[in-house]
Design a protein around this motif. Structure first.
Motif, mmCIF file in Angstrom:
data_model
loop_
_atom_site.group_PDB
_atom_site.id
_atom_site.type_symbol
_atom_site.label_atom_id
_atom_site.label_comp_id
_atom_site.label_asym_id
_atom_site.label_seq_id
_atom_site.Cartn_x
_atom_site.Cartn_y
_atom_site.Cartn_z
ATOM 1 N N GLU A 294 0.849 -1.181 0.000
ATOM 2 C CA GLU A 294 0.000 0.000 0.000
ATOM 3 C C GLU A 294 0.884 1.230 0.000
ATOM 4 O O GLU A 294 1.708 1.419 0.890
ATOM 5 C CB GLU A 294 -0.887 0.018 1.256
ATOM 6 N N ALA A 295 0.725 2.033 -1.008
ATOM 7 C CA ALA A 295 1.486 3.284 -1.034
ATOM 8 C C ALA A 295 0.975 4.188 0.068
ATOM 9 O O ALA A 295 -0.230 4.416 0.170
ATOM 10 C CB ALA A 295 1.316 3.970 -2.377
ATOM 11 N N PRO A 296 1.845 4.610 0.949
ATOM 12 C CA PRO A 296 1.392 5.448 2.064
ATOM 13 C C PRO A 296 0.873 6.789 1.552
ATOM 14 O O PRO A 296 1.362 7.299 0.544
ATOM 15 C CB PRO A 296 2.670 5.622 2.890
ATOM 16 N N PRO A 297 -0.108 7.334 2.243
ATOM 17 C CA PRO A 297 -0.580 8.673 1.851
ATOM 18 C C PRO A 297 0.565 9.659 1.891
ATOM 19 O O PRO A 297 1.430 9.602 2.776
ATOM 20 C CB PRO A 297 -1.641 8.992 2.911
ATOM 21 N N LEU A 298 0.578 10.532 0.935
ATOM 22 C CA LEU A 298 1.654 11.507 0.879
ATOM 23 C C LEU A 298 1.420 12.608 1.915
ATOM 24 O O LEU A 298 0.351 13.216 1.949
ATOM 25 C CB LEU A 298 1.722 12.138 -0.506
ATOM 26 N N PRO A 299 2.385 12.821 2.777
ATOM 27 C CA PRO A 299 2.255 13.960 3.697
ATOM 28 C C PRO A 299 2.344 15.272 2.917
ATOM 29 O O PRO A 299 2.879 15.326 1.805
ATOM 30 C CB PRO A 299 3.456 13.777 4.634
ATOM 31 N N ALA A 300 1.813 16.306 3.532
ATOM 32 C CA ALA A 300 1.773 17.596 2.842
ATOM 33 C C ALA A 300 3.166 18.050 2.437
ATOM 34 O O ALA A 300 3.357 18.624 1.356
ATOM 35 C CB ALA A 300 1.096 18.637 3.735
ATOM 36 N N GLU A 301 4.163 17.803 3.322
ATOM 37 C CA GLU A 301 5.507 18.256 3.005
ATOM 38 C C GLU A 301 6.088 17.527 1.796
ATOM 39 O O GLU A 301 6.927 18.056 1.068
ATOM 40 C CB GLU A 301 6.452 18.121 4.204
ATOM 41 N N ALA A 302 5.595 16.258 1.571
ATOM 42 C CA ALA A 302 6.105 15.514 0.421
ATOM 43 C C ALA A 302 5.665 16.152 -0.888
ATOM 44 O O ALA A 302 6.373 16.101 -1.888
ATOM 45 C CB ALA A 302 5.625 14.070 0.475
ATOM 46 N N LEU A 303 4.471 16.744 -0.865
ATOM 47 C CA LEU A 303 3.980 17.397 -2.080
ATOM 48 C C LEU A 303 4.811 18.611 -2.441
ATOM 49 O O LEU A 303 4.818 19.061 -3.567
ATOM 50 C CB LEU A 303 2.513 17.797 -1.901
ATOM 51 N N ARG A 304 5.483 19.163 -1.417
ATOM 52 C CA ARG A 304 6.321 20.330 -1.691
ATOM 53 C C ARG A 304 7.795 19.955 -1.718
ATOM 54 O O ARG A 304 8.648 20.823 -1.785
ATOM 55 C CB ARG A 304 6.099 21.393 -0.610
ATOM 56 N N ALA A 305 8.093 18.631 -1.657
ATOM 57 C CA ALA A 305 9.485 18.214 -1.519
ATOM 58 C C ALA A 305 10.293 18.440 -2.776
ATOM 59 O O ALA A 305 11.499 18.609 -2.720
ATOM 60 C CB ALA A 305 9.540 16.734 -1.119
ATOM 61 N N PHE A 306 9.683 18.415 -3.923
ATOM 62 C CA PHE A 306 10.447 18.616 -5.156
ATOM 63 C C PHE A 306 9.542 19.276 -6.191
ATOM 64 O O PHE A 306 8.314 19.256 -6.090
ATOM 65 C CB PHE A 306 10.989 17.289 -5.690
ATOM 66 N N SER A 307 10.183 19.836 -7.141
ATOM 67 C CA SER A 307 9.445 20.435 -8.256
ATOM 68 C C SER A 307 10.180 20.111 -9.548
ATOM 69 O O SER A 307 11.376 19.795 -9.537
ATOM 70 C CB SER A 307 9.323 21.949 -8.083
ATOM 71 N N VAL A 308 9.481 20.169 -10.631
ATOM 72 C CA VAL A 308 10.075 19.909 -11.948
ATOM 73 C C VAL A 308 9.682 21.062 -12.862
ATOM 74 O O VAL A 308 8.705 21.774 -12.609
ATOM 75 C CB VAL A 308 9.584 18.568 -12.537
ATOM 76 N N PRO A 309 10.425 21.265 -13.934
ATOM 77 C CA PRO A 309 10.085 22.363 -14.860
ATOM 78 C C PRO A 309 8.671 22.194 -15.430
ATOM 79 O O PRO A 309 8.235 21.077 -15.718
ATOM 80 C CB PRO A 309 11.149 22.243 -15.954
ATOM 81 N N ARG A 310 7.992 23.323 -15.588
ATOM 82 C CA ARG A 310 6.644 23.288 -16.155
ATOM 83 C C ARG A 310 6.654 22.656 -17.544
ATOM 84 O O ARG A 310 5.738 21.928 -17.925
ATOM 85 C CB ARG A 310 6.089 24.716 -16.236
ATOM 86 N N ASP A 311 7.727 22.931 -18.293
ATOM 87 C CA ASP A 311 7.826 22.387 -19.640
ATOM 88 C C ASP A 311 7.801 20.854 -19.624
ATOM 89 O O ASP A 311 7.214 20.209 -20.494
ATOM 90 C CB ASP A 311 9.111 22.902 -20.303
ATOM 91 N N PHE A 312 8.462 20.292 -18.604
ATOM 92 C CA PHE A 312 8.471 18.832 -18.505
ATOM 93 C C PHE A 312 7.059 18.307 -18.242
ATOM 94 O O PHE A 312 6.623 17.306 -18.838
ATOM 95 C CB PHE A 312 9.411 18.377 -17.385
ATOM 96 N N VAL A 313 6.334 18.973 -17.345
ATOM 97 C CA VAL A 313 4.974 18.510 -17.026
ATOM 98 C C VAL A 313 4.094 18.564 -18.278
ATOM 99 O O VAL A 313 3.337 17.628 -18.564
ATOM 100 C CB VAL A 313 4.374 19.370 -15.902
ATOM 101 N N GLU A 314 4.197 19.650 -19.030
ATOM 102 C CA GLU A 314 3.362 19.785 -20.233
ATOM 103 C C GLU A 314 3.693 18.711 -21.264
ATOM 104 O O GLU A 314 2.807 18.113 -21.870
ATOM 105 C CB GLU A 314 3.559 21.181 -20.830
ATOM 106 N N LYS A 315 4.973 18.462 -21.437
ATOM 107 C CA LYS A 315 5.371 17.430 -22.407
ATOM 108 C C LYS A 315 5.058 16.036 -21.889
ATOM 109 O O LYS A 315 4.652 15.140 -22.654
ATOM 110 C CB LYS A 315 6.859 17.559 -22.729
ATOM 111 N N ALA A 316 5.237 15.835 -20.589
ATOM 112 C CA ALA A 316 4.958 14.514 -20.011
ATOM 113 C C ALA A 316 3.488 14.155 -20.185
ATOM 114 O O ALA A 316 3.150 12.977 -20.394
ATOM 115 C CB ALA A 316 5.340 14.504 -18.537
ATOM 116 N N GLU A 317 2.612 15.156 -20.121
ATOM 117 C CA GLU A 317 1.186 14.859 -20.310
ATOM 118 C C GLU A 317 0.936 14.305 -21.709
ATOM 119 O O GLU A 317 0.148 13.391 -21.892
ATOM 120 C CB GLU A 317 0.339 16.105 -20.079
#
Length: 484
Positions: free
Chosen positions: A51-74
């Motif tokens: 079971e993947a543990p629920p992500l704590p709030a701090e985990a959601l802010r733990a890293f970021s990636v370039p917006r360009d990557f997110v758009e292309k990854a979609e």
């Protein structure tokens, strides 16, 4: 080994990616597999279920990636290849742990594969937006529109927002082999995919499509290779207008001939045969061979002695020339006068004219701004220039700028390749292309202006010197260059 369900949508993939990154699971430790009801929404560890543990709030802010990557990854998310799952997570891992600007490294194998997939999906989405054709289906109390399309990739969820915005007032359904989507005016519902024979067939809209395509088909611009590249034939089966292509192509030669017959003529019909120079000038003032005469004040014909040995050809009259009815009387004319004087040439011994006889311009408020003549404008006016050349019979022809060169030499040049080069033309044995004075005026830097002016004077002097030492023998030579 972590076995991971293939996510159902891009939001799921982003959540899974964050879970895996947060759990510090390396890409090579993840195995992607088809979703199953038993483990939906979870990660599987070997034979057990993790079971993947629920992500704590701090985990959601733990890293970021370039917006360009997110758009292309979609877009990569909607690629048909299952290799995309491992590639997507490997890219995410490397961006987070190795190189935040990984996408800039286009020689990297992962980046190259990622970009290829993104390009394929983006192009496929573009084709789908362009080639979907709705057919009208009459229900009991309303009309619906249904389209069938076969994209290369299962990207219907990616393009549905486009159709929802574009056709928000319609009730429509888009069918593809992978899935279907129905918009009822309020929400989108999803269904199974289907084959083309399950979709509605012809309707009255097909005639409209065919009529529209026939009206925009330009037989003079038929490029079959480019047409098939932009509109691949495999899409034609769902596009009613493509049934017209064979007929339109077969009829294209006849239509091109008709277009040529209907196209505006050049000024040949207005040029008097065997007329005097004055008759020529009068006839030019009545020329309506092209549309430039409709906006211009008047025809600006050439001027100068008929015995002139030098014929200078400019581009077209400017605003002041258009009002005065004489060539080179505006700011560019002042520069030309200075250059001629510096080169030891008297303007009154030179025949001055332009390749185009009417002022072409666009309005900006109350100002008329110069607009460069198109090649068809030059071609339409060329009979006048030929007639002037026949009357003058010059020894030297100087083309000021490339529009004049196009008219005299009949082809295009790059100014830096030909400026100052003396060469024969059909107009004279000694012809040369140099700067137009207006070009000098448009240079922003005074030093550049000064340098260009010196080069213009140098070109004029060079041509005259060469002419004086050439084998061309003309009785009025010295009259043309007093003081030389």
């Amino acid at each position: 080994m972590i076995r991971c369900e293939m996510p159902q949508d891009f939001a799921d993939w982003r959540l899974q990616g964050r879970q895996l990154i947060h759990a510090r699971i390396r890409p090579e430790a993840v195995q992607w597999r088809e979703a199953s009801p038993q483990i939906a929404g979870r990660l599987a560890l070997d034979e057990g279920i993790w079971e993947a543990p629920p992500l704590p709030a701090e985990a959601l802010r733990a890293f970021s990636v370039p917006r360009d990557f997110v758009e292309k990854a979609e877009r990569v998310f909607y690629h048909r290849s299952e290799k995309k799952w491992s590639l997507l997570y490997r890219m995410l891992w490397r961006i987070v742990h190795e190189n935040h600007k990984l996408l800039d490294d286009r020689v990297d194998d992962d980046v190259s594969a990622f970009m290829d997939m993104e390009h394929q999906v983006r192009r496929d989405a573009h084709k789908m937006k362009a080639f979907v054709r709705f057919r009208k289906v009459q229900s009991q109390d309303h009309e619906e529109y249904v389209a069938w399309h076969e994209p290369d990739h299962p990207l219907l969820p990616y393009v549905v927002p486009f159709f929802k915005d574009r056709f928000s007032s319609m009730i429509w359904t888009i069918l593809t082999p992978d899935a279907s989507a129905r918009w009822d005016g309020e929400r989108v519902s999803w269904g199974r995919g289907c084959a083309q024979h399950e979709a509605p067939t012809a309707d009255s809209l097909e005639d409209l499509w065919s009529c529209y395509y026939t009206s925009i088909f330009n037989p003079a611009r038929v490029k079959l290779k480019a047409m098939r590249a932009e509109m691949p034939t495999r899409y034609w089966k769902s596009m009613p207008e493509t049934r017209e292509i064979a007929r339109l192509l077969a009829d294209s030669d006849r239509r091109v001939a008709e277009m040529i017959d209907r196209s505006p003529r050049d000024a040949s019909a207005f040029v008097p045969h065997n007329g005097s120079y004055d008759e020529l000038k009068t006839a030019a003032s009545r020329c309506t061979a092209c549309k430039l005469c409709e906006a211009a004040t008047q025809t600006v014909f050439g001027e100068g002695p008929l015995t002139a040995r030098i014929m200078i050809v400019g581009e077209q009259p400017g605003d002041q020339e258009d009002q005065a009815g004489r060539p080179f009387v505006g700011p560019a004319g002042e520069i030309l006068d200075q250059a001629l004087k510096a080169a030891g040439i008297q303007r009154e011994n030179v025949y001055l004219t332009n390749a185009v006889k009417h002022f072409k311009f666009t309005w900006q408020g109350k100002r008329r701004l110069h607009e460069k003549p198109a090649p068809r404008d030059v071609a339409a006016c060329k009979p006048w220039l030929l007639a002037e050349r026949h009357s003058i019979q010059p020894d030297l022809v100087i083309c000021l700028g490339l529009t004049a060169a196009l008219s005299v030499f009949g082809r295009s040049f790059r100014l830096k390749d030909v400026r100052g080069v003396v060469q024969p033309s059909s107009f004279a044995k000694l012809s040369m292309i140099t700067y137009h004075p207006a070009h000098i005026l448009r240079l922003p830097d005074p030093q550049q202006q000064a340098e260009a002016f010196r080069e213009l004077v140098h070109d004029l002097r060079q041509l005259v010197t060469l002419w004086q030492h050439s084998h061309v023998k003309l009785s009025s030579a010295q009259d043309s260059f007093p003081g030389q």
